[in-house]
Structures are given as structure tokens and as C-alpha cells.
Design a protein around this motif. Structure first.
Motif, PDB file in Angstrom:
ATOM      1  N   GLU A 194       0.807  -1.226   0.000  1.00  0.00           N
ATOM      2  CA  GLU A 194       0.000   0.000   0.000  1.00  0.00           C
ATOM      3  C   GLU A 194       0.841   1.276   0.000  1.00  0.00           C
ATOM      4  N   PRO A 195       1.979   1.353   0.716  1.00  0.00           N
ATOM      5  CA  PRO A 195       2.727   2.624   0.736  1.00  0.00           C
ATOM      6  C   PRO A 195       3.571   2.879  -0.511  1.00  0.00           C
ATOM      7  N   TYR A 196       3.673   1.922  -1.431  1.00  0.00           N
ATOM      8  CA  TYR A 196       4.677   1.968  -2.490  1.00  0.00           C
ATOM      9  C   TYR A 196       4.124   2.434  -3.833  1.00  0.00           C
ATOM     10  N   GLN A 197       5.037   2.959  -4.652  1.00  0.00           N
ATOM     11  CA  GLN A 197       4.757   3.094  -6.077  1.00  0.00           C
ATOM     12  C   GLN A 197       5.604   2.033  -6.780  1.00  0.00           C
ATOM     13  N   VAL A 198       5.025   1.400  -7.814  1.00  0.00           N
ATOM     14  CA  VAL A 198       5.661   0.257  -8.459  1.00  0.00           C
ATOM     15  C   VAL A 198       5.718   0.492  -9.966  1.00  0.00           C
ATOM     16  N   TYR A 199       6.883   0.235 -10.547  1.00  0.00           N
ATOM     17  CA  TYR A 199       7.103   0.370 -11.988  1.00  0.00           C
ATOM     18  C   TYR A 199       7.487  -1.004 -12.537  1.00  0.00           C
ATOM     19  N   VAL A 200       6.794  -1.433 -13.586  1.00  0.00           N
ATOM     20  CA  VAL A 200       6.928  -2.796 -14.098  1.00  0.00           C
ATOM     21  C   VAL A 200       7.230  -2.783 -15.588  1.00  0.00           C
ATOM     22  N   ALA A 201       8.188  -3.604 -16.012  1.00  0.00           N
ATOM     23  CA  ALA A 201       8.470  -3.772 -17.441  1.00  0.00           C
ATOM     24  C   ALA A 201       8.878  -5.207 -17.702  1.00  0.00           C
ATOM     25  N   PHE A 204       4.077  -9.033 -21.331  1.00  0.00           N
ATOM     26  CA  PHE A 204       2.721  -8.637 -20.953  1.00  0.00           C
ATOM     27  C   PHE A 204       2.097  -9.633 -19.980  1.00  0.00           C
ATOM     28  N   GLU A 205       2.382 -10.929 -20.160  1.00  0.00           N
ATOM     29  CA  GLU A 205       1.811 -11.936 -19.269  1.00  0.00           C
ATOM     30  C   GLU A 205       2.263 -11.698 -17.831  1.00  0.00           C
ATOM     31  N   MET A 206       3.547 -11.405 -17.654  1.00  0.00           N
ATOM     32  CA  MET A 206       4.081 -11.127 -16.329  1.00  0.00           C
ATOM     33  C   MET A 206       3.452  -9.878 -15.735  1.00  0.00           C
ATOM     34  N   ALA A 207       3.321  -8.833 -16.547  1.00  0.00           N
ATOM     35  CA  ALA A 207       2.743  -7.580 -16.066  1.00  0.00           C
ATOM     36  C   ALA A 207       1.299  -7.772 -15.610  1.00  0.00           C
ATOM     37  N   GLY A 208       0.542  -8.569 -16.363  1.00  0.00           N
ATOM     38  CA  GLY A 208      -0.841  -8.805 -16.002  1.00  0.00           C
ATOM     39  C   GLY A 208      -0.980  -9.568 -14.701  1.00  0.00           C
ATOM     40  N   VAL A 209      -0.183 -10.616 -14.535  1.00  0.00           N
ATOM     41  CA  VAL A 209      -0.216 -11.404 -13.292  1.00  0.00           C
ATOM     42  C   VAL A 209       0.223 -10.544 -12.112  1.00  0.00           C
ATOM     43  N   ALA A 210       1.259  -9.731 -12.323  1.00  0.00           N
ATOM     44  CA  ALA A 210       1.763  -8.882 -11.244  1.00  0.00           C
ATOM     45  C   ALA A 210       0.719  -7.862 -10.810  1.00  0.00           C
ATOM     46  N   ARG A 211       0.017  -7.269 -11.757  1.00  0.00           N
ATOM     47  CA  ARG A 211      -1.003  -6.270 -11.402  1.00  0.00           C
ATOM     48  C   ARG A 211      -2.033  -6.858 -10.447  1.00  0.00           C
ATOM     49  N   GLU A 212      -2.542  -8.039 -10.775  1.00  0.00           N
ATOM     50  CA  GLU A 212      -3.566  -8.657  -9.935  1.00  0.00           C
ATOM     51  C   GLU A 212      -2.998  -9.024  -8.566  1.00  0.00           C
ATOM     52  N   ALA A 213      -1.820  -9.640  -8.559  1.00  0.00           N
ATOM     53  CA  ALA A 213      -1.233 -10.090  -7.304  1.00  0.00           C
ATOM     54  C   ALA A 213      -0.832  -8.918  -6.406  1.00  0.00           C
ATOM     55  N   LEU A 221      -3.815   0.779  -7.413  1.00  0.00           N
ATOM     56  CA  LEU A 221      -3.538   0.714  -8.845  1.00  0.00           C
ATOM     57  C   LEU A 221      -3.121   2.059  -9.417  1.00  0.00           C
ATOM     58  N   ASP A 222      -3.481   3.144  -8.753  1.00  0.00           N
ATOM     59  CA  ASP A 222      -3.014   4.466  -9.188  1.00  0.00           C
ATOM     60  C   ASP A 222      -1.512   4.621  -8.992  1.00  0.00           C
ATOM     61  N   ASN A 223      -0.899   3.737  -8.212  1.00  0.00           N
ATOM     62  CA  ASN A 223       0.539   3.781  -7.964  1.00  0.00           C
ATOM     63  C   ASN A 223       1.292   2.683  -8.705  1.00  0.00           C
ATOM     64  N   LEU A 224       0.653   2.090  -9.727  1.00  0.00           N
ATOM     65  CA  LEU A 224       1.280   1.053 -10.547  1.00  0.00           C
ATOM     66  C   LEU A 224       1.467   1.585 -11.962  1.00  0.00           C
ATOM     67  N   PHE A 225       2.690   1.490 -12.483  1.00  0.00           N
ATOM     68  CA  PHE A 225       3.006   2.073 -13.778  1.00  0.00           C
ATOM     69  C   PHE A 225       3.742   1.062 -14.658  1.00  0.00           C
ATOM     70  N   GLY A 226       3.426   1.085 -15.940  1.00  0.00           N
ATOM     71  CA  GLY A 226       4.087   0.228 -16.915  1.00  0.00           C
ATOM     72  C   GLY A 226       3.404   0.400 -18.260  1.00  0.00           C
ATOM     73  N   ASP A 227       4.185   0.408 -19.317  1.00  0.00           N
ATOM     74  CA  ASP A 227       3.594   0.589 -20.651  1.00  0.00           C
ATOM     75  C   ASP A 227       2.599  -0.516 -20.991  1.00  0.00           C
ATOM     76  N   ALA A 228       2.816  -1.687 -20.444  1.00  0.00           N
ATOM     77  CA  ALA A 228       1.920  -2.818 -20.759  1.00  0.00           C
ATOM     78  C   ALA A 228       0.487  -2.527 -20.366  1.00  0.00           C
ATOM     79  N   TYR A 229       0.291  -1.719 -19.342  1.00  0.00           N
ATOM     80  CA  TYR A 229      -1.061  -1.500 -18.824  1.00  0.00           C
ATOM     81  C   TYR A 229      -1.922  -0.626 -19.728  1.00  0.00           C
ATOM     82  N   GLU A 230      -1.322  -0.087 -20.789  1.00  0.00           N
ATOM     83  CA  GLU A 230      -2.107   0.605 -21.800  1.00  0.00           C
ATOM     84  C   GLU A 230      -2.812  -0.399 -22.724  1.00  0.00           C
ATOM     85  N   PHE A 231      -2.379  -1.670 -22.666  1.00  0.00           N
ATOM     86  CA  PHE A 231      -2.839  -2.651 -23.640  1.00  0.00           C
ATOM     87  C   PHE A 231      -3.519  -3.877 -22.998  1.00  0.00           C
ATOM     88  N   ILE A 232      -3.322  -4.075 -21.702  1.00  0.00           N
ATOM     89  CA  ILE A 232      -3.907  -5.264 -21.071  1.00  0.00           C
ATOM     90  C   ILE A 232      -4.836  -4.865 -19.921  1.00  0.00           C
TER      91      ILE A 232
END
Length: 232
Positions: A194-201, A204-213, A221-232
Motif C-alpha cells: 500500500e505505501p509503495y509506487q511500483v514500476y513494471v516492465a 505482458f503476461e508477467m505484467a498482467g499477473v503482477a497487477r492482480e497479485a 492501482l493508481d501507484n502502478l506504472f508500466g507501458d503494458a497497462y495501456e494494452f492489457i
């Protein structure tokens, strides 16, 4: 910015399957850490790659490209660079840039050559003294794929608030570090995100699983960033 021309200054292999490309634009290019450019292969063929250098280094563009005979999409870009001379780029693009107006504890997570995205952000953060902790998780299949580990470990000794965690999927028998999937390593290390901001690259499969987990582990989710999230 739209299209701009660059001199191809350097092309070197970092591993048998990863290339570092150094490009010099005709004039400094302003970009934000975490953005990407596109290599113009044709009028309707523009191929995106994360900018690997920090945002303060506007005199050049560095790319890390994973390419092999089994990946013609990227290998064709390497072959174009091997011809030397100049190349046309388009950009910068992307909305997953570093948010540093209000510093937060930060987790950078990369799979494979997704490291170039986190490397740009990390260099930009380290350009001034860190105000909050930064954790960089890098997952690759083998230690040989982790081409910048020595540099990262040296930086971690120089910056007490920086922690580097390499994670290998297929380690050698003598590997003493973390193993498995990189997002699982993050989940094991933080009771709440909850206290963190997270950047992922990475894939796409990894990014999607990571977002949910990560969301289930408290990440907003407002503190999660990655180009993949524009597409998945």
C-alpha cells in the motif's frame, strides 16, 4: 516530439542475445524517465523500445534490445543498426514515466530486457540523493542474462537506500540468491504494498499477473506504472 534523426554511435553485444545501442540525436532530446521511442523501419512500421539512459542525459539515446534469429522483429532492428550511418526515431512516447513530484518508497521490477525501463528510472532517481527507499527486482532466466548486475551491486553499496534483488528462473547449482518468478519475490518481501509506487516492465503476461497479485497485496492501482497497462 515527432521524428528525429540520430547517428549510430555504438552497437555492442551485452550477452549473446542482448545488444546495447547508443544513438546521438542532431540536438538534445527531452524525455521523461520511463518513456520509450520507436525505431522507424518504414512509413507504417515503427518499433518501440524503452529509453535506457536517465532523463538528465539528453545528449544521446541508449537502447537495450533483446534479439536473436528466433526474434526477427528485433533482429531486423539490429541488422539496420549494423549498417551504420543514421537512423530515424519517433518519440518520445509513453505514460509510465517516473512520478517524483511527491517521492514515495519505490519498487522497480523488470523481466529480461525490461530492465532498460527500470534502469532509466533508477539513474534518474540517483541523480539526486534518495529521499525514499528504492528496491530494484530483476528477473532473468540465467545469471548470464543479467548483464548489468555488477554495476547495480556497486550502486547498492554507494546508496544505502537502494536495494538490488536479482531473481533467476534457471540458476546454476552454486547460485546463492533468489530463484523463481520475479513478481513472486516481491510478494514474499512485502507484507503490504500500500505505501509503495511500483514500476513494471517485461512480458505482458508477467505484467498482467503482477497487477492482480500486487493489488491483492495492497498496492493502489493508481501507484502502478508500466507501458503494458495501456494494452492489457
Amino acid at each position: 516530439m515527432s521524428e528525429f534523426e540520430c547517428k549510430i554511435k555504438q552497437l555492442e553485444s551485452l550477452t549473446p542475445f542482448v545488444w546495447r545501442i547508443l544513438l546521438e540525436p542532431e540536438r538534445p532530446v527531452s524525455f521523461k524517465a520511463g518513456q520509450y521511442i520507436r525505431v522507424v523501419m518504414g512509413e507504417t512500421d515503427k518499433r518501440p523500445f524503452s529509453i535506457a539512459n536517465g532523463a538528465h542525459d539528453s545528449q544521446f539515446i541508449e537502447l537495450h534490445v533483446g534479439a536473436s534469429a528466433h526474434n526477427p522483429w528485433a533482429m531486423q532492428v539490429i541488422e539496420k543498426m549494423q549498417q551504420g550511418g543514421k537512423v530515424l526515431l519517433d518519440g518520445p512516447h509513453g505514460k509510465a514515466q517516473l512520478r517524483d513530484s511527491e517521492p514515495k518508497p519505490t519498487i522497480l521490477m523488470a523481466g529480461g530486457t525490461g530492465f532498460s525501463y527500470t534502469w532509466s528510472i533508477l539513474q534518474t532517481l540517483l541523480a539526486t540523493p534518495l529521499r525514499e527507499p528504492v528496491f530494484l527486482y530483476w528477473g532473468t532466466k540465467t545469471l548470464e542474462d543479467m548483464y548489468a548486475l555488477d554495476v547495480l551491486q556497486k550502486l547498492a553499496t554507494q546508496h544505502p537506500k537502494l536495494t538490488v534483488i536479482p531473481v533467476l528462473e534457471n540458476p546454476a547449482d552454486d547460485w546463492q540468491g533468489r530463484t523463481g518468478l520475479v513478481h513472486q519475490a516481491v510478494l514474499e518481501d512485502f507484507i503490504s504494498l500500500e505505501p509503495y509506487q511500483v514500476y513494471v516492465a517485461g512480458r505482458f503476461e508477467m505484467a498482467g499477473v503482477a497487477r492482480e497479485a500486487f493489488h491483492q497485496q495492497g498496492l493502489l492501482l493508481d501507484n502502478l506504472f508500466g507501458d503494458a497497462y495501456e494494452f492489457i
